[in-house]
Design an enzyme around this catalytic site. Structure first.
Site, PDB file in Angstrom:
ATOM      1  N   GLU A  59       0.855  -1.201   0.000  1.00 40.82           N
ATOM      2  CA  GLU A  59       0.000   0.000   0.000  1.00 40.82           C
ATOM      3  C   GLU A  59       0.892   1.253   0.000  1.00 40.82           C
ATOM      4  O   GLU A  59       1.922   1.290   0.678  1.00 40.82           O
ATOM      5  CB  GLU A  59      -0.844  -0.009   1.288  1.00 40.82           C
ATOM      6  CG  GLU A  59      -1.676   1.235   1.534  1.00 40.82           C
ATOM      7  CD  GLU A  59      -2.290   1.270   2.951  1.00 40.82           C
ATOM      8  OE1 GLU A  59      -1.665   0.759   3.911  1.00 40.82           O
ATOM      9  OE2 GLU A  59      -3.406   1.806   3.079  1.00 40.82           O
ATOM     10  N   ASN A  75      -6.964   6.107  -1.962  1.00 37.35           N
ATOM     11  CA  ASN A  75      -5.859   5.203  -1.640  1.00 37.35           C
ATOM     12  C   ASN A  75      -6.010   4.024  -2.610  1.00 37.35           C
ATOM     13  O   ASN A  75      -6.909   3.205  -2.448  1.00 37.35           O
ATOM     14  CB  ASN A  75      -5.978   4.775  -0.167  1.00 37.35           C
ATOM     15  CG  ASN A  75      -4.778   3.985   0.302  1.00 37.35           C
ATOM     16  OD1 ASN A  75      -4.020   3.454  -0.487  1.00 37.35           O
ATOM     17  ND2 ASN A  75      -4.630   3.885   1.610  1.00 37.35           N
ATOM     18  N   LYS A 116      -9.272   1.904  -2.165  1.00 39.04           N
ATOM     19  CA  LYS A 116      -9.529   1.358  -0.819  1.00 39.04           C
ATOM     20  C   LYS A 116     -10.905   1.753  -0.288  1.00 39.04           C
ATOM     21  O   LYS A 116     -11.238   2.944  -0.221  1.00 39.04           O
ATOM     22  CB  LYS A 116      -8.433   1.847   0.128  1.00 39.04           C
ATOM     23  CG  LYS A 116      -8.462   1.235   1.517  1.00 39.04           C
ATOM     24  CD  LYS A 116      -7.243   1.720   2.307  1.00 39.04           C
ATOM     25  CE  LYS A 116      -7.121   1.117   3.674  1.00 39.04           C
ATOM     26  NZ  LYS A 116      -5.895   1.574   4.363  1.00 39.04           N
ATOM     27  N   GLU A 122      -6.324   8.608   7.664  1.00 43.23           N
ATOM     28  CA  GLU A 122      -6.799   8.198   6.332  1.00 43.23           C
ATOM     29  C   GLU A 122      -8.168   8.782   6.017  1.00 43.23           C
ATOM     30  O   GLU A 122      -8.464   9.114   4.872  1.00 43.23           O
ATOM     31  CB  GLU A 122      -6.834   6.674   6.234  1.00 43.23           C
ATOM     32  CG  GLU A 122      -5.466   6.069   6.095  1.00 43.23           C
ATOM     33  CD  GLU A 122      -5.534   4.627   5.651  1.00 43.23           C
ATOM     34  OE1 GLU A 122      -6.037   4.354   4.547  1.00 43.23           O
ATOM     35  OE2 GLU A 122      -5.076   3.769   6.425  1.00 43.23           O
ATOM     36  N   CYS A 139      -4.752  -3.032   2.788  1.00 44.89           N
ATOM     37  CA  CYS A 139      -4.510  -2.963   4.231  1.00 44.89           C
ATOM     38  C   CYS A 139      -5.718  -3.290   5.089  1.00 44.89           C
ATOM     39  O   CYS A 139      -6.080  -4.428   5.267  1.00 44.89           O
ATOM     40  CB  CYS A 139      -3.905  -1.621   4.608  1.00 44.89           C
ATOM     41  SG  CYS A 139      -3.225  -1.686   6.287  1.00 44.89           S
ATOM     42  N   ASN A 161       0.185  -0.996   5.347  1.00 45.89           N
ATOM     43  CA  ASN A 161       1.054  -0.218   6.247  1.00 45.89           C
ATOM     44  C   ASN A 161       0.392  -0.338   7.610  1.00 45.89           C
ATOM     45  O   ASN A 161      -0.543   0.405   7.915  1.00 45.89           O
ATOM     46  CB  ASN A 161       1.062   1.263   5.879  1.00 45.89           C
ATOM     47  CG  ASN A 161       1.901   1.604   4.671  1.00 45.89           C
ATOM     48  OD1 ASN A 161       3.008   2.133   4.778  1.00 45.89           O
ATOM     49  ND2 ASN A 161       1.364   1.337   3.496  1.00 45.89           N
TER      50      ASN A 161
HETATM   51  N1  CDT Z   1      -3.119   1.349   6.479  1.00 51.04           N
HETATM   52  C1  CDT Z   1      -4.059   0.727   7.228  1.00 51.04           C
HETATM   53  O1  CDT Z   1      -5.169   0.518   6.787  1.00 51.04           O
HETATM   54  N2  CDT Z   1      -3.690   0.395   8.484  1.00 51.04           N
HETATM   55  C2  CDT Z   1      -4.623  -0.160   9.429  1.00 51.04           C
HETATM   56  C3  CDT Z   1      -4.262   0.311  10.799  1.00 51.04           C
HETATM   57  C4  CDT Z   1      -5.424   0.942  11.387  1.00 51.04           C
HETATM   58  S1  CDT Z   1      -5.119   1.587  12.964  1.00 51.04           S
HETATM   59  C5  CDT Z   1      -6.074   2.993  12.979  1.00 51.04           C
HETATM   60  C6  CDT Z   1      -4.669  -1.677   9.447  1.00 51.04           C
HETATM   61  O2  CDT Z   1      -5.771  -2.220   9.512  1.00 51.04           O
HETATM   62  O3  CDT Z   1      -3.629  -2.325   9.465  1.00 51.04           O
END
Ligand code: CDT
Length: 308
Positions: free
Chosen positions: A46, A106, A123, A142, A168, A193
Site C-alpha cells: 500500500e 488510496n 480502498k 486516512e 490494508c 502499512n
Molecule cells: N493502512 C491501514 O489501513 N492500516 C490499518 C491500521 C489501522 S489503525 C487505525 C490496518 O488495519 O492495518
C-alpha cells in the site's frame, strides 16, 4: 496446472524525505531479484511510493496533494513499468491517487506482463479518523486525506486467472474477500502499512498484531478458496515502526511463504491457480450452499442493532 510464480515484494521504511525516484530504484532492485527467481507477478505494498503520510497532521491542501500522483505511470514510475515490461513481469502496487476532477483515493493498480494497467482498486475500508485526536499516541488520518473507494471490489482475468485487490484494513473484513469470491477470485493481492503499535492500546504486543493480520488473510483465503498475497511496508519510518510479516497464503489457508525481516525483502511461491478448484467446487461451492435469504443484514445495516 495454472502456475503463477508470485513475488511479494515487501518494502522497508520510506522516510518523509525520500524521493519517488529513490523508492522506484528500490522497487526495481526487488524486480531484478524477482526476475532471477522466475517470478511472473510481483506485488508491492500500500502507498508504496511514499512514507505512510496519513500519520502526519496537515492543514495545507497543497502539502497534502504533494503525496498524491495525478497520473500513472508518471515520470517517476515509468522506469518501473519499463523494467517490468522488459522482464515480462506483471506488477501491482499502491499509491495515493488524485483524479483530474480532484478526488483523493488510496489506490492499487495491476498490470499485465506488457506493462498495461488492467485493473484499478480504490480502498473501501478507510481506518482511523479525520480530525486531530489528542487521545492517540500518533495519528492515523486516512479518513481526512482519502475518500472511500468508488469502484467496489472488481475482479479481472489476468494471466489466465481471476485476480482482485484489497488494501490494508480491507484485509480484516470478510466482506472484502466474499465480494471477490462471488466473482470467482483466485488471487487476492493486498498491500499494507500497519503500525507495529496500537495507538489506542500501548501494551498490545506485536505478536498479537501479526496474529490478527495472518488470521484475517488466511481465513479469507480458506473461506473463498483463493490465494492471498499480503505485502507490508515495514520498519521505522521517521520514528514510527510499521509491522512486517508479509505472507503468501494458499487456498487452504496455509502460509506458504513469510518475510523474515522488516526491510526490502522478496518472498516467492509458485502458486497453482487450479488449487482453488477443490474448495470452490465442494465446501465453498457458493451456488449450492449459500443462504442469501438470511444475509440481508450484511448490506442493509452498518452498525450493531440489538434485537428489541
Ligand atoms: N493502512 C491501514 O489501513 N492500516 C490499518 C491500521 C489501522 S489503525 C487505525 C490496518 O488495519 O492495518
Amino acid at each position: 496446472m495454472r502456475e503463477i510464480v508470485i513475488g511479494a515484494a515487501q518494502m522497508g521504511p520510506i522516510q518523509k524525505a525520500d524521493t519517488r525516484e529513490a523508492v522506484v530504484a528500490r522497487m526495481i532492485a526487488l524486480l531484478d531479484q524477482a526476475a532471477e527467481k522466475g517470478c511472473d507477478l510481483v506485488v508491492f505494498p500500500e502507498l508504496t511510493l511514499t512514507t505512510f503520510f496519513p500519520r502526519w497532521w496537515m492543514e495545507d491542501q497543497a502539502e497534502v496533494d504533494s503525496w498524491f500522483e495525478t497520473e500513472m505511470p508518471n515520470a517517476a514510475t515509468q522506469p518501473l513499468f519499463d523494467k517490468a515490461k522488459g522482464y515480462g513481469i506483471a506488477i501491482s502496487f499502491g499509491y495515493a491517487e488524485k483524479t483530474p476532477d480532484g478526488h483523493h483515493y488510496n489506490t492499487s493498480i495491476l498490470t499485465d506482463r506488457e506493462g498495461n494497467i488492467v485493473g484499478k482498486y480504490r480502498k473501501v475500508h478507510l481506518p482511523g479518523h479525520s480530525e486531530y485526536d489528542t487521545e492517540r499516541a500518533f495519528q492515523h488520518l486516512e479518513k481526512r486525506y482519502f475518500e472511500p473507494g468508488d469502484l467496489g471490489f472488481p475482479v479481472w482475468k489476468n494471466m489466465d486467472a481471476w485476480m482482485g485487490m484489497a488494501i490494508c484494513n480491507d484485509r480484516r473484513w470478510p466482506e472484502t474477500y466474499r465480494v471477490m469470491g462471488l466473482q470467482g477470485v483466485e488471487l487476492v493481492m493486498l498491500g499494507y502499512n500497519t503500525p507495529s503499535v496500537n495507538s489506542q492500546m500501548s501494551d498490545e504486543g506485536l505478536e498479537k498484531r501479526i496474529y490478527h493480520s495472518d488470521l484475517s488473510m488466511t481465513a479469507g483465503a480458506y473461506q473463498n478458496a483463493c490465494w492471498v498475497v499480503g505485502v507490508a511496508k515495514a520498519g521505522d519510518e521517521d520514528g514510527h515502526p510499521l509491522m512486517a510479516g508479509s505472507i503468501i497464503a494458499d487456498p487452504n489457508g496455509f502460509v506458504v511463504a513469510r518475510a523474515e525481516t522488516d526491510g526490502d525483502e522478496l518472498i516467492t511461491h509458485a502458486c497453482d491457480m487450479d488449487l482453488c478448484n477443490f474448495g470452490k467446487e465442494t465446501i465453498f461451492d457458493f451456488k449450492r450452499h449459500r443462504r442469501v435469504e438470511h444475509y440481508g443484514r450484511i448490506t442493509a445495516q452498518t452498525g450493531v442493532e440489538y434485537p428489541e
